[in-house]
Design a protein around this motif. Structure first.
Motif, PDB file in Angstrom:
ATOM      1  N   ALA A 180       0.808  -1.218   0.000  1.00 18.02           N
ATOM      2  CA  ALA A 180       0.000   0.000   0.000  1.00 18.02           C
ATOM      3  C   ALA A 180       0.841   1.267   0.000  1.00 18.02           C
ATOM      4  O   ALA A 180       0.405   2.311  -0.484  1.00 18.02           O
ATOM      5  CB  ALA A 180      -0.931  -0.004   1.215  1.00 18.02           C
ATOM      6  N   ASP A 184      -0.155   4.197  -2.442  1.00 15.52           N
ATOM      7  CA  ASP A 184      -0.804   5.407  -1.937  1.00 15.52           C
ATOM      8  C   ASP A 184       0.056   6.658  -2.059  1.00 15.52           C
ATOM      9  O   ASP A 184      -0.453   7.745  -2.332  1.00 15.52           O
ATOM     10  CB  ASP A 184      -1.226   5.211  -0.481  1.00 15.52           C
ATOM     11  CG  ASP A 184      -2.386   4.249  -0.340  1.00 15.52           C
ATOM     12  OD1 ASP A 184      -3.115   4.060  -1.336  1.00 15.52           O
ATOM     13  OD2 ASP A 184      -2.555   3.677   0.749  1.00 15.52           O
ATOM     14  N   ARG A 188      -0.581   6.396  -6.757  1.00 12.46           N
ATOM     15  CA  ARG A 188      -1.899   7.032  -6.779  1.00 12.46           C
ATOM     16  C   ARG A 188      -1.826   8.523  -7.116  1.00 12.46           C
ATOM     17  O   ARG A 188      -2.532   8.979  -8.016  1.00 12.46           O
ATOM     18  CB  ARG A 188      -2.624   6.781  -5.457  1.00 12.46           C
ATOM     19  CG  ARG A 188      -3.990   7.426  -5.398  1.00 12.46           C
ATOM     20  CD  ARG A 188      -4.851   6.817  -4.304  1.00 12.46           C
ATOM     21  NE  ARG A 188      -5.532   5.603  -4.743  1.00 12.46           N
ATOM     22  CZ  ARG A 188      -5.514   4.438  -4.100  1.00 12.46           C
ATOM     23  NH1 ARG A 188      -4.824   4.314  -2.979  1.00 12.46           N
ATOM     24  NH2 ARG A 188      -6.167   3.394  -4.574  1.00 12.46           N
ATOM     25  N   GLN A 388      -6.204  10.671   1.139  1.00 16.58           N
ATOM     26  CA  GLN A 388      -5.054  10.011   1.735  1.00 16.58           C
ATOM     27  C   GLN A 388      -4.682  10.611   3.093  1.00 16.58           C
ATOM     28  O   GLN A 388      -3.948  10.009   3.870  1.00 16.58           O
ATOM     29  CB  GLN A 388      -3.856  10.112   0.790  1.00 16.58           C
ATOM     30  CG  GLN A 388      -4.004   9.242  -0.443  1.00 16.58           C
ATOM     31  CD  GLN A 388      -2.775   9.284  -1.321  1.00 16.58           C
ATOM     32  OE1 GLN A 388      -2.871   9.389  -2.520  1.00 16.58           O
ATOM     33  NE2 GLN A 388      -1.604   9.205  -0.738  1.00 16.58           N
TER      34      GLN A 388
END
Length: 532
Positions: A180, A184, A188, A388
């Motif tokens: 992740a 992230d 992303r 986020q």
């Protein structure tokens, strides 16, 4: 559509004969028509809007013509760069390094900054996916724990995340391989800034074509990324070894200008404010001159739709075109409407639902700002999605999703501005609009507040020489895995239909290189069609 056909036949409209008809004057249509001209054909290109170029558009700001839409492209393959060379245009790499504007790391991920902060893009990464997850510039962004998890990619079997049973979206692929943290804090924000979509809604094989296959073959995602970067460094295409982006020297709009000029110089014709209304087989009917064509298309003058984002609507007497070759390079909605006139295509193929792109607003301003002379954000920055920061309870202090320091990123912009207005004049472009969010409302005060937050340089309104707001609502629909499957199926069905091709971002995927390559392939398949 049947009504259109009956209307044309009832008036016995004389048909005009063209070697090919290209519907749509964006980068896909211009590219396809150019390749047809190079093959010795005489195409007619029609565009329902009042200009060609589509998302590659330009306008004057402070007396300098600048790109208002796309300003560069991801270097991928040779289709785009070879076309530029043949048109006598030079590629240019962006000047300066980009940045990421990110929320603080979660507790336990490393030393926690006090709030949102700027980070340099990693040296060796492809759309944020690192070739070495333990590199110091990667660790500084994602934290030590996330970096160690990402490094486990090298120990995973190459089959993880790459099999036919695995999710096909980019987010699932990256998180399965590297976790992740990479997703992230690197992938992303970068992918959202470039494609205006979340990687969870994008097919990996469209956004990073071949990367899943290379991961399976080489055994790890990091090795596959390293191979991509090595191929780029070996290229001699003027885009620079590490650069993901390239542009046309002088502005990307020079490409679409040059394509249109080459089409018309080669015997083709370009007509704006003209749209295709229906398409059907010619049915053995002869056009003027006795040639028996394969396809008959109704075209008509157009005017703007209810809003700038809507399709233009017919507004005048209809004409008929006879041709052996039709390339539908228009929007998905218009192309699918026309394809319903092709016998043998099932309704399920032409009735697919096209995802809606995010509402995008781009605010360009030119101002006298000595504080920007040190290029505090390099060529620009991408802002992580506000979601986020939810777990950190630190809200994003800026509304923009990206900022480009245009006069630093593309030196010719700065040179032209200084020649007109003197020293210390800079051009900035701020981008707004996230998927699933309301249409962004932006004015000069909002833009200047974001400039101060993101660059640390405060610009007073009286220092602004000129500014312009441009909207591109819904123009970049996310290519989801399910949508990709349906467009691929449509293209497969069309292989049995002689003389008709579809192209454009809605089938090729987003990005200049992807669209140009797809359009050139479509034109190439038609070049061998009989003309006599």
């Amino acid at each position: 559509m049947a009504e259109h056909a009956q209307h044309a036949e009832s008036h016995k409209t004389p048909a005009q004969r063209w070697d090919a008809l290209v519907v749509g004057g964006g980068i896909a249509g211009l590219t396809a028509a150019w390749d047809l001209v190079r093959a010795g054909l005489r195409p007619l290109l029609i565009e329902a809007r009042g200009y060609t170029g589509g998302l590659v558009a330009a306008g004057p700001i402070a007396g300098v013509r600048m790109d208002l839409g796309a300003e560069g492209f991801v270097v991928r393959g040779q289709a785009a760069t070879s076309m530029l060379a043949e048109l006598g245009l030079r590629t240019a790499a962006p000047h300066g390094r980009p940045r990421l504007f990110l929320p603080p790391l979660a507790p336990g991920d490393g030393e926690e900054p006090s709030g949102w902060a700027l980070h340099r893009f990693p040296d060796d990464a492809y759309l944020g996916i690192p070739a070495d997850p333990l590199a110091s510039d990667v660790v500084a962004i994602i934290g030590e724990a996330a970096a160690r998890r990402a490094a486990q990619d090298a120990d995973l079997p190459g089959t993880v995340g790459t099999g036919p049973e695995d999710p096909a979206d980019l987010a699932s692929f990256v998180s399965a391989r590297m976790g992740a943290g990479v997703l992230d804090r690197l992938v992303r924000p970068i992918v959202a800034g470039i494609h205006s979509a979340d990687p969870a809604n994008l097919a990996a094989d469209v956004v990073v074509p071949g990367l899943r296959r290379a991961t399976a073959e080489q055994g790890s995602l990091s090795a596959a990324v390293a191979a991509v970067l090595e191929r780029r460094r070996a290229r001699r295409d003027g885009a620079g070894g590490r650069s993901v982006d390239a542009a046309v020297e002088g502005g990307l709009f020079r490409l679409t200008d040059a394509l249109r000029e080459a089409i018309e110089a080669g015997g083709g014709s370009v007509r704006t404010r003209t749209g295709a209304q229906w398409l059907r087989p010619a049915g053995g009917e002869d056009s003027e001159g006795g040639h028996r064509s394969a396809w008959r298309v109704g075209i008509a003058p157009t005017r703007r739709g209810p809003t700038p984002s809507d399709e233009p609507v017919p507004d005048g007497a209809e004409e008929v075109v006879d041709t052996d070759r039709v390339i539908l390079a228009c929007s998905a909605r218009a192309a699918l409407r026309l394809l319903r006139g092709v016998p043998g295509l099932p309704a399920s193929a032409t009735g697919l639902t096209v995802p809606v792109g995010a509402p995008i607003a781009r605010f360009t301003l030119v101002a006298r700002a000595p504080g920007l002379g040190g290029e505090p954000v390099g060529s620009g920055l991408l802002v992580a999605p506000a979601e986020q920061a939810a777990s950190h309870e630190v809200s994003c202090p800026a509304r923009a999703k990206a900022l480009s320091h245009l006069s630093a990123k593309w030196p010719w912009v700065g040179e032209e501005l200084r020649a007109l207005h003197g020293p210390d004049v800079h051009a900035l472009r701020l981008s707004y609009g996230r998927p699933g969010r309301p249409r962004p409302e932006v004015d000069l005060s909002v833009a200047l507040a974001d400039v101060a937050t993101l660059t640390g340089v405060r610009i007073e309104p009286e220092a602004v020489i000129d500014h312009m707001l441009v909207r591109w609502d819904g123009t970049l629909p996310p290519v989801t895995p399910a949508y990709r499957e349906r467009t691929t199926r449509l293209e497969e069905l069309l292989t049995s239909v002689a003389g008709v091709e579809v192209t454009g971002a809605w089938v090729a995927g987003t990005g200049i290189a992807a669209v140009v390559g797809h359009a050139r392939a479509a034109a190439g398949r038609l070049v061998g069609s009989p003309d006599e």
